[in-house]
Design a protein around this motif. Structure first.
Motif, PDB file in Angstrom:
ATOM      1  N   UNK A 171       0.898  -1.206   0.174  1.00 56.61           N
ATOM      2  CA  UNK A 171      -0.236  -0.342  -0.372  1.00 56.61           C
ATOM      3  C   UNK A 171       1.069   1.088   0.226  1.00 56.61           C
ATOM      4  N   UNK A 172       2.035   1.505   0.911  1.00 51.28           N
ATOM      5  CA  UNK A 172       3.084   2.056   0.790  1.00 51.28           C
ATOM      6  C   UNK A 172       3.428   2.747  -0.583  1.00 51.28           C
ATOM      7  N   UNK A 173       3.619   2.098  -1.550  1.00 51.84           N
ATOM      8  CA  UNK A 173       3.595   3.090  -3.189  1.00 51.84           C
ATOM      9  C   UNK A 173       2.260   3.684  -3.167  1.00 51.84           C
ATOM     10  N   UNK A 174       1.285   3.634  -2.680  1.00 51.15           N
ATOM     11  CA  UNK A 174       0.377   4.623  -2.932  1.00 51.15           C
ATOM     12  C   UNK A 174       0.941   6.507  -2.141  1.00 51.15           C
ATOM     13  N   UNK A 175       1.580   6.662  -1.199  1.00 46.87           N
ATOM     14  CA  UNK A 175       2.051   7.740  -0.806  1.00 46.87           C
ATOM     15  C   UNK A 175       3.816   8.059  -1.245  1.00 46.87           C
ATOM     16  N   UNK A 176       4.054   6.935  -2.587  1.00 45.49           N
ATOM     17  CA  UNK A 176       5.568   6.750  -3.140  1.00 45.49           C
ATOM     18  C   UNK A 176       6.922   6.302  -2.793  1.00 45.49           C
ATOM     19  N   UNK A 177       6.214   5.493  -1.514  1.00 49.76           N
ATOM     20  CA  UNK A 177       7.351   4.463  -1.254  1.00 49.76           C
ATOM     21  C   UNK A 177       8.225   3.756  -2.469  1.00 49.76           C
ATOM     22  N   UNK A 178       9.608   3.946  -2.878  1.00 49.81           N
ATOM     23  CA  UNK A 178       9.800   3.668  -4.075  1.00 49.81           C
ATOM     24  C   UNK A 178      10.383   1.680  -3.564  1.00 49.81           C
ATOM     25  N   UNK A 179       8.436   0.623  -3.399  1.00 49.17           N
ATOM     26  CA  UNK A 179       8.973  -0.640  -2.904  1.00 49.17           C
ATOM     27  C   UNK A 179       8.389  -1.423  -4.733  1.00 49.17           C
ATOM     28  N   UNK A 180       8.114  -2.504  -4.120  1.00 45.76           N
ATOM     29  CA  UNK A 180       7.820  -2.903  -5.975  1.00 45.76           C
ATOM     30  C   UNK A 180       7.191  -2.724  -6.454  1.00 45.76           C
ATOM     31  N   UNK A 181       6.082  -2.007  -6.328  1.00 46.97           N
ATOM     32  CA  UNK A 181       4.919  -1.674  -6.830  1.00 46.97           C
ATOM     33  C   UNK A 181       4.981  -0.455  -7.363  1.00 46.97           C
ATOM     34  N   UNK A 182       6.166   0.136  -7.183  1.00 46.84           N
ATOM     35  CA  UNK A 182       6.536   1.636  -7.677  1.00 46.84           C
ATOM     36  C   UNK A 182       7.195   1.259  -8.817  1.00 46.84           C
ATOM     37  N   UNK A 183       8.205   0.269  -8.193  1.00 44.63           N
ATOM     38  CA  UNK A 183       9.197  -0.104  -9.451  1.00 44.63           C
ATOM     39  C   UNK A 183       8.776  -0.075 -10.264  1.00 44.63           C
ATOM     40  N   UNK A 184       7.016  -1.186 -10.461  1.00 41.82           N
ATOM     41  CA  UNK A 184       6.162  -1.790 -11.719  1.00 41.82           C
ATOM     42  C   UNK A 184       5.599  -0.772 -12.302  1.00 41.82           C
ATOM     43  N   UNK A 185       5.113   0.117 -11.238  1.00 39.91           N
ATOM     44  CA  UNK A 185       4.607   1.038 -12.520  1.00 39.91           C
ATOM     45  C   UNK A 185       5.196   1.964 -13.492  1.00 39.91           C
ATOM     46  N   UNK A 186       7.142   2.264 -13.048  1.00 44.47           N
ATOM     47  CA  UNK A 186       7.944   3.133 -13.269  1.00 44.47           C
ATOM     48  C   UNK A 186       8.019   1.717 -14.687  1.00 44.47           C
ATOM     49  N   UNK A 187       8.178   0.829 -14.118  1.00 44.28           N
ATOM     50  CA  UNK A 187       9.094  -0.089 -15.376  1.00 44.28           C
ATOM     51  C   UNK A 187       7.627  -0.325 -16.592  1.00 44.28           C
ATOM     52  N   UNK A 188       6.082  -0.147 -16.193  1.00 39.57           N
ATOM     53  CA  UNK A 188       4.605  -0.631 -17.415  1.00 39.57           C
ATOM     54  C   UNK A 188       5.249   1.162 -17.661  1.00 39.57           C
ATOM     55  N   UNK A 189       5.534   2.042 -17.219  1.00 36.75           N
ATOM     56  CA  UNK A 189       5.030   3.403 -17.822  1.00 36.75           C
ATOM     57  C   UNK A 189       6.063   3.491 -19.086  1.00 36.75           C
ATOM     58  N   UNK A 190       7.294   2.578 -18.981  1.00 31.37           N
ATOM     59  CA  UNK A 190       8.782   2.649 -19.464  1.00 31.37           C
ATOM     60  C   UNK A 190       8.483   1.548 -20.842  1.00 31.37           C
ATOM     61  N   UNK A 191       7.816  -0.166 -20.619  1.00 33.80           N
ATOM     62  CA  UNK A 191       7.836  -0.549 -21.311  1.00 33.80           C
ATOM     63  C   UNK A 191       6.498  -1.135 -21.976  1.00 33.80           C
ATOM     64  N   UNK A 192       5.371  -0.697 -21.175  1.00 33.85           N
ATOM     65  CA  UNK A 192       3.926  -0.534 -21.518  1.00 33.85           C
ATOM     66  C   UNK A 192       3.518  -2.592 -22.275  1.00 33.85           C
ATOM     67  N   UNK A 193       3.762  -2.935 -20.620  1.00 35.10           N
ATOM     68  CA  UNK A 193       3.923  -3.969 -19.993  1.00 35.10           C
ATOM     69  C   UNK A 193       3.562  -4.714 -18.508  1.00 35.10           C
ATOM     70  N   UNK A 194       2.131  -4.050 -18.509  1.00 34.04           N
ATOM     71  CA  UNK A 194       1.604  -4.052 -17.040  1.00 34.04           C
ATOM     72  C   UNK A 194       1.504  -5.556 -16.612  1.00 34.04           C
ATOM     73  N   UNK A 195       1.245  -6.047 -17.168  1.00 31.03           N
ATOM     74  CA  UNK A 195       1.545  -7.462 -17.332  1.00 31.03           C
ATOM     75  C   UNK A 195       2.278  -8.727 -16.366  1.00 31.03           C
ATOM     76  N   UNK A 196       3.303  -8.212 -16.763  1.00 28.29           N
ATOM     77  CA  UNK A 196       4.489  -8.928 -16.517  1.00 28.29           C
ATOM     78  C   UNK A 196       4.715  -7.918 -15.101  1.00 28.29           C
TER      79      UNK A 196
END
Lengths: 231, 229, 252
Positions: A171-196
């Motif tokens: 949940x803490x990604x919601x307030x901007x902590x750079x844990x795995x959810x946050x990483x996935x969000x950034x990776x999605x923005x870069x690769x367009x691969x949200x599923x993976x």
């Protein structure tokens, strides 16, 4: 899978932050749980009321609400306090790591309060009487009889609380902590691969849950050694 | 910084505009989740590996990962998969509401199935044997002896999970839905009064939790008429 | 009056029955026949296999080899036969096992209504008759938790009778009872015996065995060690193990 290339490092560091939040919030959870249960079992009406208020509020509201309240609330409170000394400060940014750890520690601590309280009351009073009858001091009875008996009762729900903690870190990604959810969000923005990317997060959390579950099972087995039926 | 009590009062009606969505998410996924849980529980106790193994894996995965991750895989991830966009599932997954319902249902189903299984396992074995000795079939024993007793045993844990589900509905605010939590976040970003708005919202959630607990306590008492002493 | 002698029809027969729990050999080559109307008491030390033996007769436990024939039905995996046999065989458990969510009379009505599709009124009438027989009709609408142990066990006997079984199995029916409640249960069992019911009873109540049983069977370590009339069994036990057991059990 090749879309994950280049993101392994980020997921690793993200996972490390998950572990850090988990450990900090674990300490807080135990602390709040012990304080809460002690207050509930105390003779002081006021302490009981405070502890009851604590468990009612934190067990009855969504985690994400507690988290946001903590994060934004503490930010404006600290800004206001800072303004007393230096009016030029516009805004103090709160570290999401601490706001998040404290918030989930408080939430899960409210559940731990009930667990510890139940374990305390669950100890067979006959065991305590037997210790008294043998002339063992109150303190020693507490340390050698009550605590080990409590521990066995509290361990299974305590394991569940640890699982809640590790999962709440997401949940803490919601307030901007750079844990795995946050990483996935950034990776999605870069690769367009949200599923993976989000599946990857799922795998990471499933691994953490498995480690916790297996450790708790190990502890339970160790704690209940004497209860095994001899052959 | 000053705490504005009037804002608490004035924000509650605004927040309650999201109550309908919160309740819809809660009830629909609660009922679907219960059905899923019954199916999973029956698979778990079937004694046939090709039924209980998939159920166990399902439960393990959905209890072992955060519901937020499940929600994001469904909302952000699944639309990326082509065959899902072409299947009937797309009707559900096209809308964030459908994604929310699906995630909440799949998640609560896993938890509740374990609660139900605990209830069934808590029924003393001798009662089933007594039914067998009277010539009741397996199905009759399950319906008339195991189920009523298991329901009674499962209510306290089940009520906790129903409240958990209600709290989880707040997560749909992260996928653009304007439930109470979503509305609160918008108001906070406009007024920058997190204390007032979020505390108002807390009060609303606490009232719902309290009402739910009362309702289940009443139900439990009704189901426990036979334990008088 | 020994009905077994006037009508010597075999209703239960066990041939070379073996039962294992994992590695543990619970029943070893058991042979036993029970005639219609015969009253058998099975005794023996704990863990001797006596409960397992009667639980095999209505297939609450499944034997591993040998044959069990009850009232003409061979006990196999055929589910239909099992339920038919179970309706012919009533069972009373050590821990009563009354259904806690049903009232006393509902406990008695459940099986006739579900299995025989008996109408509600008729089932209730029959149930009340049975409750009178075990001398507690006034408790009909209470829940099991409101009754004493002795009363609960009498209800359990009535419940086992509600399907009009030809055979009754008793698995240590008085072991879980306080001493002052044992007699009220034994009295009901004695009544049943007088009415000519075929009974197999696992019990340590030697007074009951002496006065009611036609045959006493002594088991130890999964085997039938001795089988005899009560007079012979108590006054002139043949086997060393029987003598030791009797000495222990009668000494207090």
């Amino acid at each position: 899978m090749e879309s994950l290339t280049g993101w392994w490092d980020d997921f690793f560091w993200g996972s490390l932050i998950v572990v850090e939040v988990f450990l900090v919030s674990l300490v807080l959870m135990v602390l709040f749980g012990l304080l809460g249960s002690a207050a509930k079992l105390s003779n002081s009406k006021i302490l009981q009321k405070i502890a009851n208020g604590y468990t009612i509020i934190f067990r009855g509201t969504p985690e994400i609400l507690v988290l946001l309240l903590f994060y934004f609330g503490s930010a404006i409170t600290l800004t206001a306090i800072a303004n007393i000394f230096d009016p030029s400060i516009k805004f103090i940014d709160i570290n999401p790591f601490w706001a998040g750890s404290i918030a989930i520690g408080l939430v899960v601590g409210s559940y731990a309060t009930e667990t510890f309280r139940g374990a305390f009351l669950g100890v067979d009073p006959g065991q305590i009487e037997a210790a008294r009858a043998l002339g063992i001091s109150n303190f020693k009875t507490f340390v050698y009889i009550r605590i080990p008996a409590m521990w066995r009762l509290a361990l299974p729900p305590f394991g569940n609380h640890m699982l809640s903690l590790i999962k709440d870190t997401a949940l803490i990604s919601v307030i901007g902590l750079q844990e795995t959810m946050f990483v996935a969000e950034q990776a999605t923005a870069n690769t367009g691969e949200p599923f993976v990317m989000y599946l990857m997060v799922g795998v990471i959390y499933l691994s953490f849950s498995t480690i916790i579950t297996l450790s708790v099972m190990g502890f339970e087995k160790y704690g209940n050694k004497h209860l095994e039926v001899g052959k | 910084m000053n705490f504005d009590f009037s804002l608490i009062i004035s924000s509650i009606p605004q927040l309650l505009e999201g109550l309908g969505l919160t309740l819809q998410l809660w009830f629909i996924s609660g009922i679907l989740g219960l059905l899923l849980a019954i199916a999973l529980m029956l698979m778990r106790i079937s004694g046939k590996w090709f039924l209980y193994a998939p159920a166990m894996i399902y439960i393990y995965i959905f209890r072992g990962t955060p519901i937020l991750v499940q929600l994001f895989i469904i909302y952000h991830g699944l639309p990326q998969v082509e065959f899902i966009r072409e299947s009937f599932l797309w009707v559900v997954l096209r809308e964030p509401f459908g994604c929310g319902i699906l995630a909440l249902t799949l998640n609560t189903g896993a938890y509740v199935s374990e609660i139900l299984r605990g209830g069934v396992n808590g029924v003393p074995k001798g009662l089933g044997e007594a039914g067998a000795a009277l010539g009741l079939s397996k199905v009759q024993r399950f319906i008339y002896i195991t189920t009523p007793l298991a329901v009674r045993l499962a209510i306290p844990a089940y009520s906790n999970d129903v409240i958990s589900l209600m709290k989880s509905t707040a997560l749909v605010s992260t996928i653009t839905l304007l439930d109470m939590m979503g509305i609160a976040r918008i108001i906070v970003s406009e007024t920058y009064a997190p204390y007032e708005i979020f505390i108002s919202l807390m009060i609303i959630y606490l009232v719902i939790t309290w009402g739910t607990q009362k309702a289940f306590a009443l139900f439990e008492r009704r189901m426990s008429r036979h334990i008088i002493q | 009056m020994n009905l077994a002698n006037t009508e010597p029809r075999t209703v239960i027969s066990l041939q070379n029955v073996d039962k294992y729990f994992g590695e543990f050999h619970a029943l070893k080559k058991i042979n036993l026949t029970v005639a219609k109307g015969e009253r058998i008491v099975i005794c023996g030390p704990s863990g001797s296999g006596k409960s397992t033996l009667i639980r095999c007769i209505n297939r609450l436990e499944q034997h591993n080899s040998g044959n069990i024939i009850v009232d003409g039905h061979e006990l196999t995996d055929q589910v239909k036969d099992i339920d038919a046999v179970r309706r012919e065989v009533g069972m009373v458990f050590q821990n009563f096992n009354l259904f806690p969510h049903l009232t006393i009379v509902e406990n008695l009505m459940l099986a006739p209504r579900l299995v025989r599709k008996t109408a509600r009124d008729e089932a209730r009438k029959h149930a009340m008759k049975l409750l009178e027989r075990v001398r507690i009709p006034e408790q009909a609408d209470k829940y099991p938790s409101q009754l004493s142990g002795g009363q609960q066990q009498r209800v359990a006997i009535a419940r086992a009778l509600c399907m009009n079984p030809a055979i009754m199995l008793f698995d240590e029916p008085t072991s879980a009872l306080d001493p002052e409640m044992i007699n009220e249960v034994l009295e009901v069992m004695t009544d049943l015996a007088k009415e000519g019911m075929t009974m197999i009873c696992v019990t340590h109540e030697m007074g009951f065995a002496r006065s009611v049983a036609d045959t006493v069977v002594f088991m130890d370590a999964g085997e039938i060690v001795e089988r005899n009339t009560p007079e012979e069994f108590f006054n002139n036990p043949q086997q060393q193990r029987t003598q030791t057991f009797l000495k222990q059990i009668l000494s207090h």
